[in-house]
Design a protein around this motif. Structure first.
Motif, mmCIF file in Angstrom:
data_model
loop_
_atom_site.group_PDB
_atom_site.id
_atom_site.type_symbol
_atom_site.label_atom_id
_atom_site.label_comp_id
_atom_site.label_asym_id
_atom_site.label_seq_id
_atom_site.Cartn_x
_atom_site.Cartn_y
_atom_site.Cartn_z
ATOM 1 N N LYS A 135 0.838 -1.192 0.000
ATOM 2 C CA LYS A 135 0.000 0.000 0.000
ATOM 3 C C LYS A 135 0.878 1.249 0.000
ATOM 4 N N LYS A 136 1.925 1.242 0.831
ATOM 5 C CA LYS A 136 2.846 2.387 0.851
ATOM 6 C C LYS A 136 3.544 2.553 -0.493
ATOM 7 N N ASN A 137 3.909 1.441 -1.130
ATOM 8 C CA ASN A 137 4.526 1.523 -2.458
ATOM 9 C C ASN A 137 3.564 2.144 -3.460
ATOM 10 N N MET A 138 2.302 1.715 -3.424
ATOM 11 C CA MET A 138 1.295 2.282 -4.328
ATOM 12 C C MET A 138 1.165 3.783 -4.089
ATOM 13 N N GLN A 139 1.097 4.176 -2.820
ATOM 14 C CA GLN A 139 0.905 5.589 -2.496
ATOM 15 C C GLN A 139 2.103 6.432 -2.911
#
Length: 188
Positions: A135-139
């Motif tokens: 999720k952090k990578n996507m954000q």
């Protein structure tokens, strides 16, 4: 750095090799090695045998080849090597960092490096496959998480969604280079 170390540095347990049914536990603390065993037998020979325990300082363990051989037979050479390494003061501090700090460090690695580090230990495998990490990578990779993305997350999960969008962007970049056109995905 010593403050990063828990009192128990390593702990494992298991059954001895066949035909033995004996149960063993190895605990390595900051100051000692604890070797425990429980005799388990169908025959009455060992019936009622009390559990045993040996406690050695790290130095005593390094010098005790008999105990090292027992540990090798029960848990194998890799556990013996790791135990000797801990007793000699070689600690893996990276493995002992808090999850949030490790996730921050992992966010700066390439996808190829993520793949490699996820193979080094079960803890890194869990972190590198966690929804929180992806999720952090996507954000960070895609400035905005759209409602469509949120819906797809429920079906695919963050990791698969990231890989899907990442592969789409890579395909677009390659085709734009081949056609000598600007990459629309790279535009703000």
């Amino acid at each position: 750095m010593a403050s990063l170390l828990d009192e128990i540095l390593f702990e494992t347990c298991g059954q001895g090799p066949s035909p033995s049914k004996d149960f063993y536990q190895l605990v390595i603390t900051q100051k000692e090695v604890i070797w425990r065993w429980w005799k388990i037998s169908i025959r009455g020979v060992f019936g009622g045998t009390p559990p045993g325990e040996i406690k050695h300082s790290h130095i005593e363990f390094v010098e005790d080849s008999t105990l090292q051989k027992q540990l090798d037979v029960v848990f194998g050479p890799k556990i013996l090597e790791y135990t000797l390494s801990l007793c000699q003061g070689h600690f893996d501090y990276l493995e002992r960092l808090p999850d949030q700090l490790l996730l921050k460090i992992l966010s700066h690695l390439s996808l190829q490096d993520i793949g490699h580090i996820s193979q080094t230990s079960s803890r890194f495998r869990e972190l590198c496959n966690s929804d929180e990490f992806w999720k952090k990578n996507m954000q960070s990779y895609f400035d905005v998480i759209t409602e469509d993305m949120e819906l797809l997350v429920k079906l695919m999960g963050w990791k698969k969604l990231f890989k899907f969008y990442y592969s789409q962007e890579q395909e677009c970049s390659v085709s734009c280079l081949m056609e000598d056109k600007p990459n629309p995905a790279a535009s703000p």
